[in-house]
Design a protein around this motif. Sequence first.
Motif, short mmCIF file in Angstrom:
data_model
loop_
_atom_site.label_atom_id
_atom_site.label_comp_id
_atom_site.label_asym_id
_atom_site.label_seq_id
_atom_site.Cartn_x
_atom_site.Cartn_y
_atom_site.Cartn_z
N LYS A 281 4.18 14.06 3.35
CA LYS A 281 3.49 13.32 4.40
C LYS A 281 2.14 12.81 3.91
N GLN A 282 1.47 13.62 3.08
CA GLN A 282 0.18 13.22 2.55
C GLN A 282 0.32 11.98 1.67
N LYS A 283 1.37 11.92 0.87
CA LYS A 283 1.58 10.75 0.00
C LYS A 283 1.84 9.49 0.82
N GLU A 284 2.60 9.62 1.91
CA GLU A 284 2.88 8.47 2.75
C GLU A 284 1.61 7.93 3.40
N ILE A 285 0.76 8.84 3.87
CA ILE A 285 -0.51 8.43 4.48
C ILE A 285 -1.40 7.76 3.46
N GLU A 286 -1.46 8.33 2.25
CA GLU A 286 -2.33 7.79 1.20
C GLU A 286 -1.85 6.41 0.74
N LYS A 287 -0.54 6.18 0.73
CA LYS A 287 -0.03 4.86 0.34
C LYS A 287 -0.57 3.78 1.27
N ILE A 288 -0.47 4.02 2.58
CA ILE A 288 -0.90 3.03 3.56
C ILE A 288 -2.41 2.82 3.50
N ARG A 289 -3.16 3.93 3.46
CA ARG A 289 -4.62 3.81 3.42
C ARG A 289 -5.10 3.25 2.09
N GLY A 290 -4.36 3.53 1.02
CA GLY A 290 -4.71 2.99 -0.29
C GLY A 290 -4.55 1.48 -0.32
N GLU A 291 -3.45 0.98 0.25
CA GLU A 291 -3.24 -0.47 0.33
C GLU A 291 -4.37 -1.13 1.12
N HIS A 292 -4.78 -0.47 2.20
CA HIS A 292 -5.87 -1.02 3.02
C HIS A 292 -7.18 -1.06 2.24
N ALA A 293 -7.46 0.00 1.47
CA ALA A 293 -8.71 0.06 0.70
C ALA A 293 -8.75 -1.05 -0.36
N PHE A 294 -7.62 -1.29 -1.03
CA PHE A 294 -7.57 -2.34 -2.05
C PHE A 294 -7.65 -3.72 -1.41
N ALA A 295 -7.07 -3.87 -0.23
CA ALA A 295 -7.14 -5.16 0.47
C ALA A 295 -8.58 -5.49 0.86
N GLN A 296 -9.32 -4.49 1.31
CA GLN A 296 -10.73 -4.68 1.67
C GLN A 296 -11.54 -5.07 0.44
N PHE A 297 -11.26 -4.40 -0.69
CA PHE A 297 -12.02 -4.74 -1.91
C PHE A 297 -11.68 -6.15 -2.38
N LYS A 298 -10.40 -6.54 -2.29
CA LYS A 298 -10.01 -7.87 -2.74
C LYS A 298 -10.68 -8.94 -1.89
N ASN A 299 -10.85 -8.67 -0.62
CA ASN A 299 -11.54 -9.60 0.27
C ASN A 299 -13.00 -9.77 -0.14
N PHE A 300 -13.61 -8.67 -0.59
CA PHE A 300 -14.98 -8.73 -1.10
C PHE A 300 -15.02 -9.51 -2.43
N PHE A 301 -14.05 -9.26 -3.31
CA PHE A 301 -14.07 -9.80 -4.66
C PHE A 301 -13.81 -11.31 -4.71
N LYS A 302 -13.18 -11.86 -3.69
CA LYS A 302 -12.79 -13.28 -3.72
C LYS A 302 -14.00 -14.21 -3.86
N SER A 303 -15.19 -13.71 -3.58
CA SER A 303 -16.40 -14.53 -3.77
C SER A 303 -16.72 -14.73 -5.24
N PHE A 304 -16.17 -13.84 -6.09
CA PHE A 304 -16.49 -13.89 -7.53
C PHE A 304 -15.32 -14.34 -8.39
#
Length: 379
Positions: A281-304
């Motif tokens: 269950k922990q791995k399933e939760i981390e997969k979803i939250r991990g995708e969200h964390a990378f999506a947020q960073f990519k949104n920040f990075f698009k300026s560069f």
Amino acid sequence: MSIQKLSLKRHTLVANKLLIVMSGLNRKTKRDNSYYYEKHSFGLAKNFVDIKWTGSLMKQILAYVAKCNSQGHISIISEQELANTIQCSVRTVQNNNKLLEDYDIIRWDRLWGDYIQVSLNNYLEDFLDLHIKEAADVQNISYNPEMLDEDNNTYTSKGGYTSVSMEVIYQLLAIKNINMLRLALRALYVYESDVNVKKDSEALLSYTEVKHILPKYIGYKAAIKEMASKLSTIFRIDVLEKEDCVKTLLEEKQPRKSIIEKIKDGFILSFNLTGAHDSKKQKEIEKIRGEHAFAQFKNFFKSFGHYSIKKEDIHSIVHEFGLDIIEKSLTSVQRHLQQTYIEESMDAFRPLVHEMESNFFTYIRKIANGYYQAKINAL
């Protein structure tokens, strides 16, 4: 001076048949006028059945499985750190290695001093219960443990496997009583079978099931209850007796025939894993939250600039280091980019962006590994 212990994988896959044989094969074989033998049902190899599983031997194998790579190989391991981790002497570790080699379960070589390398023989078949399907193209198979939960079309398995968290592995390695360890390993298998596969709300072990995997001298209810209470650091455990069995398992639910048979015992242990202890269950939760964390960073990075990272690579890196380390790494990279952009020239900033664009997975993994090693050293 602190005692050095092994750093282990965050999630370890263990064949259910390995949990079964180490917990003790069930001596009650007659069921419904027929016979059921666990060694045949799970396809246990003769060497795993014939060897006498002592407490230190079980813990040493668990440590090896939690340390090895995807091919079952450990390139370097300290006998002293292993002994510290499984709480025995170096001589016991050495004797265990000789015995395991005699039974063709492992191969090992001494490198120098107390450092050795270890390989688990027939790793996929005997330690993960994974067998390549006849139709598969063997030459093109690349075993990836992080992908097993998502796509297991290449392999077949007789008894399946259990994902065990690092926290639970360390707890198992700290157990001194061999019968407590047997009970814990059996409970992990039953949890995988009842909760993760059959989707029950809890794992149930009846008195009959428990007493027939333990030595006869320990198979009475008071002793079983005492052992179960000491496993509360791993499981949430309830002991159901007499009327409690009926009220809890019959009145509130619609149990299967197998559960009704357990109720007849009038003594049931109910096990549950919670939080970080529930690896799957922990791995399933981390997969979803991990995708969200990378999506947020990519949104920040698009300026560069722009980079790409596969979803399976996100799952892999979160699986390896943990969500807390990945979030810390992404925050660190974001701050470093902002600071470099403000304080440094474009000659310094552009190479940094280019390095991230060329292989962002490798870049972030290097940073995450540094944070992870610091976390392990602080334990």
